[in-house]
Scaffold this motif. Structure first.
Motif, PDB file in Angstrom:
ATOM      1  N   GLU A 299       0.816  -1.214   0.000  1.00 37.01           N
ATOM      2  CA  GLU A 299       0.000   0.000   0.000  1.00 37.01           C
ATOM      3  C   GLU A 299       0.851   1.265   0.000  1.00 37.01           C
ATOM      4  O   GLU A 299       0.534   2.227  -0.686  1.00 37.01           O
ATOM      5  CB  GLU A 299      -0.949  -0.013   1.195  1.00 37.01           C
ATOM      6  CG  GLU A 299      -2.048  -1.053   1.061  1.00 37.01           C
ATOM      7  CD  GLU A 299      -2.927  -1.165   2.289  1.00 37.01           C
ATOM      8  OE1 GLU A 299      -2.630  -0.534   3.327  1.00 37.01           O
ATOM      9  OE2 GLU A 299      -3.927  -1.907   2.211  1.00 37.01           O
TER      10      GLU A 299
ATOM     11  N   TRP B 195      -2.765 -10.786  -9.507  1.00 34.30           N
ATOM     12  CA  TRP B 195      -2.066 -11.455  -8.413  1.00 34.30           C
ATOM     13  C   TRP B 195      -1.811 -12.917  -8.755  1.00 34.30           C
ATOM     14  O   TRP B 195      -2.648 -13.587  -9.344  1.00 34.30           O
ATOM     15  CB  TRP B 195      -2.888 -11.358  -7.129  1.00 34.30           C
ATOM     16  CG  TRP B 195      -2.866  -9.965  -6.593  1.00 34.30           C
ATOM     17  CD1 TRP B 195      -3.748  -8.956  -6.873  1.00 34.30           C
ATOM     18  CD2 TRP B 195      -1.882  -9.403  -5.734  1.00 34.30           C
ATOM     19  NE1 TRP B 195      -3.363  -7.812  -6.231  1.00 34.30           N
ATOM     20  CE2 TRP B 195      -2.220  -8.051  -5.516  1.00 34.30           C
ATOM     21  CE3 TRP B 195      -0.742  -9.913  -5.122  1.00 34.30           C
ATOM     22  CZ2 TRP B 195      -1.463  -7.212  -4.714  1.00 34.30           C
ATOM     23  CZ3 TRP B 195       0.010  -9.074  -4.311  1.00 34.30           C
ATOM     24  CH2 TRP B 195      -0.356  -7.739  -4.124  1.00 34.30           C
TER      25      TRP B 195
ATOM     26  N   ARG C 211       1.882  -5.686 -12.843  1.00 37.52           N
ATOM     27  CA  ARG C 211       1.340  -4.350 -13.068  1.00 37.52           C
ATOM     28  C   ARG C 211       2.076  -3.751 -14.265  1.00 37.52           C
ATOM     29  O   ARG C 211       3.289  -3.705 -14.288  1.00 37.52           O
ATOM     30  CB  ARG C 211       1.526  -3.465 -11.841  1.00 37.52           C
ATOM     31  CG  ARG C 211       0.958  -2.059 -12.031  1.00 37.52           C
ATOM     32  CD  ARG C 211       1.213  -1.167 -10.858  1.00 37.52           C
ATOM     33  NE  ARG C 211       0.309  -1.508  -9.761  1.00 37.52           N
ATOM     34  CZ  ARG C 211       0.232  -0.813  -8.645  1.00 37.52           C
ATOM     35  NH1 ARG C 211       0.997   0.242  -8.449  1.00 37.52           N
ATOM     36  NH2 ARG C 211      -0.604  -1.183  -7.686  1.00 37.52           N
TER      37      ARG C 211
ATOM     38  N   GLU D  91      -3.011   0.584  -3.804  1.00 38.88           N
ATOM     39  CA  GLU D  91      -3.958  -0.421  -4.302  1.00 38.88           C
ATOM     40  C   GLU D  91      -4.335  -0.090  -5.739  1.00 38.88           C
ATOM     41  O   GLU D  91      -4.584   1.063  -6.071  1.00 38.88           O
ATOM     42  CB  GLU D  91      -5.216  -0.431  -3.431  1.00 38.88           C
ATOM     43  CG  GLU D  91      -4.948  -0.862  -2.022  1.00 38.88           C
ATOM     44  CD  GLU D  91      -5.553  -2.204  -1.692  1.00 38.88           C
ATOM     45  OE1 GLU D  91      -6.144  -2.841  -2.575  1.00 38.88           O
ATOM     46  OE2 GLU D  91      -5.416  -2.592  -0.538  1.00 38.88           O
ATOM     47  N   ASN D  92      -4.362  -1.115  -6.577  1.00 44.10           N
ATOM     48  CA  ASN D  92      -4.711  -0.928  -7.974  1.00 44.10           C
ATOM     49  C   ASN D  92      -5.568  -2.116  -8.405  1.00 44.10           C
ATOM     50  O   ASN D  92      -5.115  -3.265  -8.342  1.00 44.10           O
ATOM     51  CB  ASN D  92      -3.432  -0.831  -8.813  1.00 44.10           C
ATOM     52  CG  ASN D  92      -3.692  -0.403 -10.232  1.00 44.10           C
ATOM     53  OD1 ASN D  92      -4.758  -0.670 -10.778  1.00 44.10           O
ATOM     54  ND2 ASN D  92      -2.730   0.247 -10.832  1.00 44.10           N
ATOM     55  N   ASP D  93      -6.782  -1.839  -8.862  1.00 46.96           N
ATOM     56  CA  ASP D  93      -7.710  -2.908  -9.247  1.00 46.96           C
ATOM     57  C   ASP D  93      -7.237  -3.704 -10.455  1.00 46.96           C
ATOM     58  O   ASP D  93      -7.720  -4.808 -10.689  1.00 46.96           O
ATOM     59  CB  ASP D  93      -9.101  -2.330  -9.536  1.00 46.96           C
ATOM     60  CG  ASP D  93      -9.776  -1.815  -8.286  1.00 46.96           C
ATOM     61  OD1 ASP D  93      -9.400  -2.251  -7.172  1.00 46.96           O
ATOM     62  OD2 ASP D  93     -10.681  -0.968  -8.399  1.00 46.96           O
ATOM     63  N   THR D  94      -6.309  -3.146 -11.224  1.00 44.79           N
ATOM     64  CA  THR D  94      -5.846  -3.845 -12.424  1.00 44.79           C
ATOM     65  C   THR D  94      -4.645  -4.753 -12.149  1.00 44.79           C
ATOM     66  O   THR D  94      -4.184  -5.431 -13.058  1.00 44.79           O
ATOM     67  CB  THR D  94      -5.485  -2.845 -13.540  1.00 44.79           C
ATOM     68  OG1 THR D  94      -4.422  -1.995 -13.084  1.00 44.79           O
ATOM     69  CG2 THR D  94      -6.691  -2.015 -13.950  1.00 44.79           C
ATOM     70  N   ASP D  95      -4.140  -4.770 -10.917  1.00 48.09           N
ATOM     71  CA  ASP D  95      -3.046  -5.679 -10.583  1.00 48.09           C
ATOM     72  C   ASP D  95      -3.517  -7.123 -10.744  1.00 48.09           C
ATOM     73  O   ASP D  95      -4.640  -7.466 -10.374  1.00 48.09           O
ATOM     74  CB  ASP D  95      -2.574  -5.480  -9.135  1.00 48.09           C
ATOM     75  CG  ASP D  95      -1.807  -4.187  -8.943  1.00 48.09           C
ATOM     76  OD1 ASP D  95      -1.363  -3.587  -9.949  1.00 48.09           O
ATOM     77  OD2 ASP D  95      -1.640  -3.775  -7.783  1.00 48.09           O
TER      78      ASP D  95
END
Length: 64
Positions: free
Chosen positions: A18, A29, A42, A23-27
């Motif tokens: 963080e 995992w 990313r 935070e990035n919604d397109t990461d």
């Protein structure tokens, strides 16, 4: 010196993620290869976060 618990490792990894990446919604995992390692993609780069199991220090590596 005691080995950190899974919860402590995750707490340190989350805080590092963080603070340094946000935070990035397109990461994207990946399944963690170990309890103390997080991997995500990313912008075409794979980022590996690793938490030392004794000190709690987190390091990051970026791979193309």
């Amino acid at each position: 010196m005691k080995i950190l618990t899974k919860a402590q490792l995750e707490e340190r990894l989350r805080a590092y993620y963080e603070k340094h990446y946000g935070e990035n919604d397109t990461d994207v995992w990946y399944e963690p290869p170990a309890t103390n390692v997080w991997m995500f993609r990313r912008e075409g780069k794979i980022i590996v976060l690793q938490c030392h199991i004794l000190s709690g220090e987190v390091t990051a590596q970026t791979k193309e």
